[in-house]
Design a protein around this motif. Structure first.
Motif, PDB file in Angstrom:
ATOM      1  N   GLU A 103       0.695  -1.172  -0.028  1.00  0.00           N
ATOM      2  CA  GLU A 103       0.104  -0.050   0.159  1.00  0.00           C
ATOM      3  C   GLU A 103       0.637   1.172   0.066  1.00  0.00           C
ATOM      4  OE1 GLU A 103      -2.184  -0.582   3.641  1.00  0.00           O
ATOM      5  OE2 GLU A 103      -3.959  -1.300   2.377  1.00  0.00           O
ATOM      6  N   PHE A 104       0.453   2.143  -0.886  1.00  0.00           N
ATOM      7  CA  PHE A 104       1.230   3.580  -1.059  1.00  0.00           C
ATOM      8  C   PHE A 104       0.370   4.371  -0.223  1.00  0.00           C
ATOM      9  CE2 PHE A 104       3.083   0.913  -4.173  1.00  0.00           C
ATOM     10  CZ  PHE A 104       4.463   1.187  -4.170  1.00  0.00           C
ATOM     11  N   ARG A 105       0.654   5.119   0.769  1.00  0.00           N
ATOM     12  CA  ARG A 105      -0.051   6.154   1.370  1.00  0.00           C
ATOM     13  C   ARG A 105       0.530   7.324   1.313  1.00  0.00           C
ATOM     14  NH1 ARG A 105      -2.163   3.185   7.163  1.00  0.00           N
ATOM     15  NH2 ARG A 105      -2.562   1.340   6.116  1.00  0.00           N
ATOM     16  N   ARG A 106      -0.438   8.385   1.293  1.00  0.00           N
ATOM     17  CA  ARG A 106      -0.409   9.902   1.381  1.00  0.00           C
ATOM     18  C   ARG A 106      -0.926  10.271   2.849  1.00  0.00           C
ATOM     19  NH1 ARG A 106       1.799  13.129  -2.250  1.00  0.00           N
ATOM     20  NH2 ARG A 106       0.862  11.658  -4.108  1.00  0.00           N
ATOM     21  N   GLY A 107       0.067  10.491   3.622  1.00  0.00           N
ATOM     22  CA  GLY A 107      -0.608  10.816   4.944  1.00  0.00           C
ATOM     23  C   GLY A 107      -1.226   9.346   5.536  1.00  0.00           C
ATOM     24  N   ARG A 108      -2.260   9.382   5.925  1.00  0.00           N
ATOM     25  CA  ARG A 108      -2.848   8.119   6.678  1.00  0.00           C
ATOM     26  C   ARG A 108      -3.852   7.433   5.716  1.00  0.00           C
ATOM     27  NH1 ARG A 108      -3.951  11.550  11.242  1.00  0.00           N
ATOM     28  NH2 ARG A 108      -6.206  11.682  10.564  1.00  0.00           N
ATOM     29  N   GLU A 109      -4.126   8.066   4.323  1.00  0.00           N
ATOM     30  CA  GLU A 109      -4.910   7.362   3.270  1.00  0.00           C
ATOM     31  C   GLU A 109      -4.110   6.965   2.289  1.00  0.00           C
ATOM     32  OE1 GLU A 109      -8.039   8.012   3.441  1.00  0.00           O
ATOM     33  OE2 GLU A 109      -8.030   9.202   5.573  1.00  0.00           O
ATOM     34  N   VAL A 110      -4.702   5.545   2.139  1.00  0.00           N
ATOM     35  CA  VAL A 110      -4.098   4.879   1.088  1.00  0.00           C
ATOM     36  C   VAL A 110      -4.557   5.285  -0.315  1.00  0.00           C
ATOM     37  CG1 VAL A 110      -4.248   2.459  -0.095  1.00  0.00           C
ATOM     38  CG2 VAL A 110      -4.078   2.495   2.483  1.00  0.00           C
ATOM     39  N   GLU A 111      -3.561   5.502  -1.205  1.00  0.00           N
ATOM     40  CA  GLU A 111      -3.604   6.089  -2.588  1.00  0.00           C
ATOM     41  C   GLU A 111      -3.379   4.976  -3.561  1.00  0.00           C
ATOM     42  OE1 GLU A 111      -1.249   9.431  -4.734  1.00  0.00           O
ATOM     43  OE2 GLU A 111      -2.671  10.415  -3.109  1.00  0.00           O
ATOM     44  N   GLN A 112      -2.639   4.278  -3.433  1.00  0.00           N
ATOM     45  CA  GLN A 112      -2.216   3.179  -4.763  1.00  0.00           C
ATOM     46  C   GLN A 112      -1.849   1.912  -3.945  1.00  0.00           C
ATOM     47  OE1 GLN A 112       1.080   5.592  -6.642  1.00  0.00           O
ATOM     48  NE2 GLN A 112      -0.405   6.002  -8.211  1.00  0.00           N
ATOM     49  N   VAL A 113      -1.896   0.944  -4.842  1.00  0.00           N
ATOM     50  CA  VAL A 113      -1.863  -0.251  -4.489  1.00  0.00           C
ATOM     51  C   VAL A 113      -1.019  -1.094  -5.395  1.00  0.00           C
ATOM     52  CG1 VAL A 113      -2.985  -2.186  -3.955  1.00  0.00           C
ATOM     53  CG2 VAL A 113      -3.712  -0.305  -2.803  1.00  0.00           C
ATOM     54  N   GLN A 114      -0.362  -2.083  -5.330  1.00  0.00           N
ATOM     55  CA  GLN A 114       0.373  -3.061  -5.979  1.00  0.00           C
ATOM     56  C   GLN A 114       0.524  -4.277  -5.336  1.00  0.00           C
ATOM     57  OE1 GLN A 114       5.040  -1.593  -6.208  1.00  0.00           O
ATOM     58  NE2 GLN A 114       3.907  -2.134  -8.149  1.00  0.00           N
ATOM     59  N   PHE A 115       0.954  -5.301  -5.954  1.00  0.00           N
ATOM     60  CA  PHE A 115       1.262  -6.479  -5.292  1.00  0.00           C
ATOM     61  C   PHE A 115       2.589  -7.150  -5.654  1.00  0.00           C
ATOM     62  CE2 PHE A 115      -3.197  -6.242  -5.610  1.00  0.00           C
ATOM     63  CZ  PHE A 115      -3.754  -6.778  -4.322  1.00  0.00           C
ATOM     64  N   SER A 116       3.442  -7.665  -4.867  1.00  0.00           N
ATOM     65  CA  SER A 116       4.564  -8.371  -5.050  1.00  0.00           C
ATOM     66  C   SER A 116       4.569  -9.846  -5.377  1.00  0.00           C
ATOM     67  CB  SER A 116       5.851  -8.394  -3.961  1.00  0.00           C
ATOM     68  OG  SER A 116       5.387  -8.989  -2.953  1.00  0.00           O
TER      69      SER A 116
END
Length: 489
Positions: free
Chosen positions: A253-266
Motif C-alpha cells: 500500500e502506498f499512502r499519502r499521510g494516513r490515506e491509502v492512495e495506490q496499491v500493487q502486489f509483489s
C-alpha cells in the motif's frame, strides 16, 4: 505441427493455460459475472487452445466440447436445463471492459486478421488512452450428440486469435484455479500470475479504486472504501492464493499521510508446485441441487467458501429431506404445507452451521464416556452441555474479535481516536438515550472508561469492518505479514 503449437499443446496438457492479457483485468459493465462463470470461461479457453494446437478447430473457427467437461454436473442423462443455459448466457451476453495492466499494453494491437499484411510505414500518434469493450463469446450452440450434451462456441473475431494463440499471456494453473472459491481470489490470482516470472516481481501500481472495480464481480455493486474491501474480500483472497502453493503474493500500500492512495502486489513463485491437471470443469453439482430447492447460487458460493463443498452437500440433502417429507398423520388439509420454508437460503445456512457446531460438540465430549455412565445422568444433560458448549464457543469467538478491534483502535493516533469518540457521541445523541455520566466521558474523549469503551469499540468495528464484523475471519483484523505500507512523499 509447429514448435510454438507443440509447446502450447504441451502446456495445456500439463494443466497450464496461456490466458491472454486481454482476458485478465476485465470488468463486467452490464451484468454480474459469477466465479463459476469466470472459471468456466478459463476452461473453455484451455480446451480451445488444446484443440487449436492439435488442428482440431471447426471449419468456421468454432470449438466444441461436451458440456460436462466445462460445467461438471451435466452428464449424458441430463437435459439441457435452464441452469446450463444461464452460465453460457453469462459469457455471451456479458460485456466486459479490458483494462491494460501496464502502459505498454495500451499499444497492444488486436486484429481480426490471422495473417500479417504488409503495410506502408505510416506515422501515427501513439495510443495513450483507449476504452475497449467486448463480449466474452460471440456465439454459442448447445445441442445433443449421441445422447450427450455438447457445446460449440465462437470468440469475437477481433480478439479470437489473441485468445487462442496469445502473444502476451499469464500462465494459469488449473489445479490452483479449481481450488479458489471467490471471484476476487480468481481474478487476483490470474492478474498476479502474469508476473510470476517477472524480474521485478511486481504488478502494476494502480489507484485503489482500479483494484476494487477490477476484483468485483458486479458492475452494480457499490465501490466500497478501501479498508472495508480489503478486510472483507482481499485479505481472504490473498490467504487463499498463498495456500495453494503456486505463487505467493504480498499486498503493498502506498499512502499519502494516513490515506491509502495506490496499491500493487509483489509476486514470487512458491516453493511448492502442485500437480498439473487437464482443464478441470467448474463443479456446479451443489448449485444445481440448490436450484431445485430454490436456493440462489450466491448463497451456495458463500457457504462453500465458509464451510466447504462437502458440508454444503450434506446440508442440501438434509434440506431436501425436510422439504419433501410427508405431513404427519392427523394434519389438517387446509394447514400450511408440511416442510414449507419461507427463506430456503437462510434455512440452509442454519442447517450447515448447526452441523459444524455438532461436530465441535462431539470433539469436545470427554473421551472414555461409556453407555453405563450416560445412563446415570439426566437424559437432558447432554443437550444442555451441547448448548452451553455452543454458547461458550460463540462468546469466545466474539471476544477474540472484540480484543483485536480494540488493539487496532489503540494503535490509532490520539487525534483520530478522539474523532471517533466524537462520532459515537453524535450517534448516541441522535439515536439513543444515554446517561449524563456517559455523555460526560464521551465529551472528554475518555474512550477507555468502562462506561463507554464497549460502545466506542462496537461503533468503530461496525464502521470499519461492516455490520457482520463479529463473523469475519480473524485475519481481517490484523495487519498481515503479507502487507507492506509505503509513504508517498
Amino acid at each position: 505441427m509447429t514448435d510454438s503449437r507443440l509447446a502450447r499443446q504441451m502446456d495445456v496438457v500439463q494443466g497450464m493455460l496461456h490466458k491472454s492479457v486481454i482476458a485478465l483485468a476485465i470488468v463486467p459493465t452490464n451484468r454480474s459475472l459469477t466465479v463459476t462463470g469466470r472459471k468456466a470461461y478459463s476452461v473453455m479457453l484451455g480446451l480451445a487452445q488444446l484443440q487449436a494446437a492439435r488442428g482440431g478447430e471447426g471449419p468456421a473457427g468454432g470449438f466444441s466440447a461436451p458440456l460436462n467437461s466445462i460445467l461438471r454436473g451435466f452428464g449424458a442423462n441430463n437435459s439441457i436445463s435452464v441452469d446450463a443455459k444461464r452460465y453460457i448466457d453469462q459469457m455471451i451476453s456479458t460485456k466486459v471492459e479490458w483494462r491494460p495492466l501496464s502502459k505498454s499494453e495500451q499499444q497492444f494491437h488486436l486484429s481480426a486478421e490471422t495473417k500479417a499484411v504488409p503495410e506502408l510505414p505510416v506515422e501515427e500518434p501513439a495510443i495513450t488512452e483507449e476504452h475497449r469493450v467486448f463480449n466474452l463469446l460471440a456465439e454459442v450452440r448447445i445441442y445433443k450428440r449421441a445422447g450427450e450434451n455438447w457445446v460449440t462456441w465462437y470468440y469475437p473475431p477481433s480478439i479470437r486469435e489473441e485468445l487462442v494463440s496469445p502473444t502476451r499471456w499469464a500462465q494459469i494453473d488449473f489445479d490452483v484455479l479449481k481450488e479458489l472459491t471467490t471471484y476476487c481470489s480468481v481474478t487476483l490470482y490470474e492478474i498476479c500470475a502474469r508476473y510470476r516470472d517477472s524480474p521485478a516481481g511486481l504488478t502494476s501500481r494502480q489507484h485503489w479504486t482500479w483494484w476494487t472495480e477490477t476484483l468485483r464481480s458486479s458492475p452494480h455493486s457499490k465501490v466500497r472504501a478501501w479498508r472495508k474491501f480489503k478486510n472483507e474480500f482481499l485479505a481472504a483472497a490473498i490467504k487463499e492464493i498463498n495456500a495453494q502453493g503456486d505463487i505467493e503474493i504480498e499486498l503493498i500500500e502506498f499512502r499519502r499521510g494516513r490515506e491509502v492512495e495506490q496499491v500493487q502486489f509483489s509476486v514470487k513463485r512458491s516453493n511448492q508446485r502442485p500437480p498439473r491437471l487437464m482443464p478441470t470443469p467448474a463443479d456446479i453439482t451443489n448449485v444445481l441441487h440448490a436450484s431445485d430447492l430454490g436456493v440462489r447460487e450466491s448463497v451456495i458460493e458463500d457457504l462453500e467458501r465458509e464451510f466447504g463443498a462437502s458440508a454444503v452437500s450434506d446440508g442440501l440433502n438434509r434440506l431436501e429431506r425436510f422439504v419433501k417429507r410427508a405431513a404427519p398423520a392427523g394434519a389438517r388439509e387446509d394447514s400450511e404445507p408440511f416442510g414449507k420454508v419461507q427463506n430456503t437460503g437462510a434455512y440452509l445456512r442454519r442447517i450447515v452451521a448447526n452441523q459444524k457446531r455438532e461436530r465441535v460438540a462431539d470433539e469436545s465430549r470427554p473421551a472414555g464416556a461409556n453407555a453405563s455412565e450416560s445412563q446415570l445422568v439426566d437424559p437432558r444433560e447432554p443437550v444442555r452441555q451441547v448448548r452451553q458448549s455452543r454458547d461458550a464457543l460463540a462468546d469466545e469467538e466474539r471476544h477474540r474479535r472484540y480484543m483485536l478491534v480494540r488493539t487496532a483502535f489503540e494503535q490509532l493516533p490520539t487525534e483520530e481516536q478522539f474523532e471517533w469518540v466524537r462520532k459515537v457521541q453524535a450517534d448516541a445523541e441522535a439515536n439513543s438515550t444515554v446517561t449524563t455520566g456517559i455523555m460526560r466521558r464521551l465529551t472528554r474523549g475518555e474512550w477507555q472508561s468502562p462506561l463507554v469503551q464497549v460502545m466506542v469499540i462496537n461503533f468503530y468495528a461496525r464502521s470499519e469492518f461492516g455490520a457482520q464484523w463479529t463473523t469475519l475471519p480473524l485475519d481481517a483484523f490484523r495487519v498481515s505479514d503479507r502487507e507492506r505500507i509505503v509513504d508517498i512523499e
